[in-house]
Design a protein around this motif. Structure first.
Motif, PDB file in Angstrom:
ATOM      1  N   VAL A 290       1.212  -1.426  -0.454  1.00 26.24           N
ATOM      2  CA  VAL A 290      -0.243  -0.467   0.001  1.00 26.24           C
ATOM      3  C   VAL A 290       1.171   1.227   0.110  1.00 26.24           C
ATOM      4  O   VAL A 290       1.656   1.321   0.656  1.00 26.24           O
ATOM      5  N   ALA A 291       0.976   2.392  -0.809  1.00 31.77           N
ATOM      6  CA  ALA A 291       1.169   3.063  -0.724  1.00 31.77           C
ATOM      7  C   ALA A 291       1.092   4.166   0.177  1.00 31.77           C
ATOM      8  O   ALA A 291      -0.259   4.189  -0.070  1.00 31.77           O
ATOM      9  N   VAL A 292       1.514   5.006   1.077  1.00 30.28           N
ATOM     10  CA  VAL A 292       0.929   5.480   1.631  1.00 30.28           C
ATOM     11  C   VAL A 292       1.669   6.948   1.541  1.00 30.28           C
ATOM     12  O   VAL A 292       2.597   7.640   1.307  1.00 30.28           O
ATOM     13  N   GLU A 293       0.590   7.819   0.814  1.00 32.11           N
ATOM     14  CA  GLU A 293       1.079   9.940   0.941  1.00 32.11           C
ATOM     15  C   GLU A 293       0.367  10.353   1.934  1.00 32.11           C
ATOM     16  O   GLU A 293      -0.748  10.464   2.667  1.00 32.11           O
ATOM     17  N   LEU A 294       0.956  11.966   2.739  1.00 33.94           N
ATOM     18  CA  LEU A 294       0.426  12.268   3.434  1.00 33.94           C
ATOM     19  C   LEU A 294       0.632  13.493   3.105  1.00 33.94           C
ATOM     20  O   LEU A 294       1.350  14.455   2.261  1.00 33.94           O
ATOM     21  N   ALA A 295      -0.964  14.371   3.495  1.00 31.63           N
ATOM     22  CA  ALA A 295      -0.960  15.653   3.544  1.00 31.63           C
ATOM     23  C   ALA A 295      -0.079  16.593   4.200  1.00 31.63           C
ATOM     24  O   ALA A 295      -0.815  16.460   5.622  1.00 31.63           O
ATOM     25  N   GLY A 296       0.427  16.942   4.079  1.00 31.38           N
ATOM     26  CA  GLY A 296       0.852  18.618   4.731  1.00 31.38           C
ATOM     27  C   GLY A 296      -0.142  18.982   5.410  1.00 31.38           C
ATOM     28  O   GLY A 296      -1.201  20.007   4.151  1.00 31.38           O
ATOM     29  N   GLU A 297       0.286  20.886   5.718  1.00 24.03           N
ATOM     30  CA  GLU A 297      -0.397  22.230   5.947  1.00 24.03           C
ATOM     31  C   GLU A 297      -0.947  22.867   4.367  1.00 24.03           C
ATOM     32  O   GLU A 297      -0.471  23.172   3.484  1.00 24.03           O
ATOM     33  N   GLY A 298      -2.379  22.580   4.379  1.00 26.94           N
ATOM     34  CA  GLY A 298      -3.006  23.309   3.424  1.00 26.94           C
ATOM     35  C   GLY A 298      -2.746  22.333   2.211  1.00 26.94           C
ATOM     36  O   GLY A 298      -3.586  22.411   1.473  1.00 26.94           O
ATOM     37  N   GLY A 299      -2.759  20.996   2.404  1.00 26.56           N
ATOM     38  CA  GLY A 299      -2.972  20.018   2.032  1.00 26.56           C
ATOM     39  C   GLY A 299      -1.789  19.804   0.487  1.00 26.56           C
ATOM     40  O   GLY A 299      -1.878  19.437  -0.331  1.00 26.56           O
TER      41      GLY A 299
END
Length: 329
Positions: A290-299
């Motif tokens: 499973v690829a994991v992508e992280l959303a920072g501030e403001g997307g």
């Protein structure tokens, strides 16, 4: 009697011999004289201690702070912080002086969930929306995070087709005339603002989509789960009719176990969240490719990479095939 050398206290954990005399401890390899299981518990790390606390709750409906502090040889404040942490993650219910087991089949109504972790869910929805491309067909299920995702789609995208069982998602998207919305039939659930049931599942089976966008009540090494079996059935149907499975959730759902498992981890292609998962769950996600992508501030985040993942142009971790190439049964 075993000797205790300089720098090693009685009762500490060693490697089988203690001090300079090389004598074996009476407690067996690795435990100094006077050591026992209770002393060993003192050495538990926070994660291990919390896992054991949850294990005790599975065996007993309620636990007390004072008893846990004595059992694990830590302060009552340490146990209180453990219980508060587990409560924030939804894994138990705090009570006066202790905790009780959490009901696996309970979750606040959608209107209440909309008030929780708002900033984190907005970030997740914003990043995921930036990865969607015009012309795609999406299936979107009900959830507070998926509504944030739909809001960004409505404001920023055009020429999409969206199939959904969520009245909230449909209403938000209807503000954009270039997005075609197909609403599932079924039995209306006022708490969730959506439709469920066999009619909705059969309806979804008529369509094919590029991406299934789902949320979940919790995520463990066994996969996403949901308190509502009817909602779990919709998620499975959407995943089964889509080339790529995209899971959107915030960090509060990590390691949270509820009533029904939706699917194994390897049926999810991409996870978008606001924080990296705990190490054990992270390893399980990697094993499941499973690829994991992280959303920072403001997307903020790598929306281009996420878009390529959703279109099957980037291999998932350790995967023989890229995402988007496997049709589920």
């Amino acid at each position: 009697m075993a000797k205790v050398g300089r720098g090693v206290r009685a009762g500490s954990v060693g490697t089988g011999s203690v001090g300079t005399g090389g004598g074996e401890t009476s407690g067996g390899p690795g435990v100094a004289a006077g050591g026992d299981a209770r002393a060993a518990k003192k050495k538990l790390r926070k994660v291990e201690r919390q896992e054991r606390i949850l294990g005790e709750l599975r065996a007993s409906p309620a636990i007390r702070i004072s008893q846990l502090a004595e059992e694990y040889r830590v302060s009552t404040e340490t146990i209180r912080r453990d219980l508060d942490d587990l409560s924030r993650r939804g894994m138990l219910n705090r009570t006066y002086g202790g905790a009780s087991a959490r009901a696996f089949a309970f979750e606040p109504a959608l209107s209440e969930r909309h008030k929780e972790h708002v900033e984190e869910r907005q970030r997740v929805g914003a990043l995921a929306a930036r990865a969607i491309r015009p012309g795609q067909v999406l299936m979107i299920d009900v959830g507070s995070t998926t509504v944030h995702f739909a809001r960004r789609l409505s404001a920023e995208l055009k020429d999409l087709t969206v199939i959904t069982n969520s009245f909230g998602v449909a209403t938000v998207l209807s503000a954009n005339p270039t997005i075609a919305v197909i609403l599932c039939p079924g039995r209306y659930d006022g708490r969730e603002g959506s439709v469920f049931g066999s009619d909705a599942v059969a309806f979804l089976d008529r369509y094919n989509a590029n991406v299934a966008v789902i949320s979940a009540s919790g995520l463990t090494a066994d996969g996403p789960n949901d308190v509502n079996p009817n909602a779990a059935a919709i998620k499975r149907a959407m995943l089964g009719r889509s080339a790529t499975g995209l899971l959107l959730l915030d960090h509060s759902k990590y390691d949270l176990l509820t009533l029904e498992n939706v699917c194994p981890l390897d049926e999810i292609d991409v996870l978008v969240s606001d924080q990296a998962p705990p190490a054990p769950l992270g390893r399980a996600l990697k094993r499941a490719e499973v690829a994991v992508e992280l959303a920072g501030e403001g997307g903020r985040g790598d929306a281009d990479r996420l878009a390529r993942l959703l279109q099957g142009e980037v291999p998932r971790p350790d995967a023989a095939k890229p995402a988007g190439t496997r049709r589920r049964a």
